[in-house]
Design an enzyme around this catalytic site. Structure first.
Site, PDB file in Angstrom:
ATOM      1  N   GLY A 266      43.662  16.039  -5.338  1.00 28.28           N
ATOM      2  CA  GLY A 266      44.212  16.593  -4.102  1.00 28.28           C
ATOM      3  C   GLY A 266      43.951  15.645  -2.952  1.00 28.28           C
ATOM      4  N   CYS A 267      43.627  16.174  -1.799  1.00 25.44           N
ATOM      5  CA  CYS A 267      43.353  15.354  -0.616  1.00 25.44           C
ATOM      6  C   CYS A 267      42.292  14.309  -0.927  1.00 25.44           C
ATOM      7  CB  CYS A 267      42.886  16.255   0.522  1.00 25.44           C
ATOM      8  SG  CYS A 267      42.276  15.346   1.960  1.00 25.44           S
ATOM      9  N   PHE A 268      42.627  13.022  -0.729  1.00 23.48           N
ATOM     10  CA  PHE A 268      41.659  11.993  -1.107  1.00 23.48           C
ATOM     11  C   PHE A 268      40.453  11.935  -0.186  1.00 23.48           C
ATOM     12  CE2 PHE A 268      45.000   8.607   0.480  1.00 23.48           C
ATOM     13  CZ  PHE A 268      44.907   9.081   1.778  1.00 23.48           C
TER      14      PHE A 268
ATOM     15  N   CYS B 172      38.660  14.497   0.517  1.00 19.61           N
ATOM     16  CA  CYS B 172      37.693  15.361  -0.165  1.00 19.61           C
ATOM     17  C   CYS B 172      37.190  14.713  -1.450  1.00 19.61           C
ATOM     18  CB  CYS B 172      38.322  16.708  -0.476  1.00 19.61           C
ATOM     19  SG  CYS B 172      38.798  17.661   0.989  1.00 19.61           S
TER      20      CYS B 172
ATOM     21  N   TYR C 218      39.182  20.747   8.330  1.00 20.17           N
ATOM     22  CA  TYR C 218      40.128  20.736   7.216  1.00 20.17           C
ATOM     23  C   TYR C 218      39.493  21.290   5.942  1.00 20.17           C
ATOM     24  CZ  TYR C 218      42.416  19.078   3.073  1.00 20.17           C
ATOM     25  OH  TYR C 218      42.965  19.037   1.832  1.00 20.17           O
TER      26      TYR C 218
END
Length: 215
Positions: free
Chosen positions: A51-53, A55, A198
């Site tokens: 997912g979001c890099f 994280c 976020y």
């Protein structure tokens, strides 16, 4: 829940506050870690998509034996992709992280096992609040040994019964890893307030605690 109006509104809000506008000024003191030689032949590499890099990078950098994690793009055909191109779904790339690690301290098998605990491997359409194929999960293998280890790790996860749904994380041969723009690197350190907003609003940690407990 994945298709709820709440998630769509939250995703749009986060896009406006965090992603939009390109490179952003840091809200935290400069990162002053000692320079790391990523060309050190004693280091090994592994590439994961979760997912979001931001994280995925932050999670891997907490693991003992990981020297550095670098955000980037992999899996597509576009050369030198930009974040805007990848986010638009025009490149086939997935937001990914290249992990540099010391195999004397942590094994590739441990990295793969660790990866499962920070993603939802049953979601084929993205991760948490981030939707789209460029946010799907994947393990990019560099050789047959890595592929075999990843397959064995997946089977152990299936046998554990932790997830009732099918494990859909892709295994993809790594052809090229493109390093993301500098403002994405160590985002959780350089822009801690935006990152924490976020992260807390994405639903990732709430999901992980529900599945794995407060470990």
């Amino acid at each position: 829940m994945r298709n709820s109006i709440f998630i769509l509104i939250l995703a749009a809000l986060m896009a406006l506050l965090i992603y939009a506008g390109g490179e952003q000024e840091s809200d935290s003191p400069p990162v002053t870690d000692t320079e790391i030689d990523l060309d050190d032949p004693s280091l090994a590499t592994a590439v994961f998509a979760g997912g979001c890099f931001w994280c995925t990078e932050a999670d891997f950098e907490k693991l003992d034996g990981v020297v550095e994690a670098v955000s980037g793009y992999a899996g597509g055909d576009e050369e030198n992709p930009t974040y805007q191109q990848v986010a638009a779904g025009a490149t086939g790339h997935i937001e990914s992280v290249m992990v540099y690690y010391d195999p004397e301290q942590v094994s590739y098998r441990e990295l793969v096992d660790y990866h499962w605990r920070y993603i939802d491997p049953t979601d084929p359409d993205g991760q948490f609040v981030d939707r789209g194929p460029h946010y799907r999960t994947a393990i990019f293998y560099e050789n047959q040994e890595q592929l075999n280890i990843a397959r064995e790790s997946r089977q152990r996860l299936i046998d554990s019964g932790v997830f009732e749904e099918d494990i859909v994380t892709d295994f993809i041969p790594l052809t090229r890893f493109w390093v993301a723009e500098e403002y994405h690197q160590d985002y959780y350190l350089k822009n801690s307030m935006r990152y924490n907003f976020y992260r807390s609003g994405s639903g990732r940690d709430q999901f992980l605690e529900e599945v794995w407990g407060a470990e």
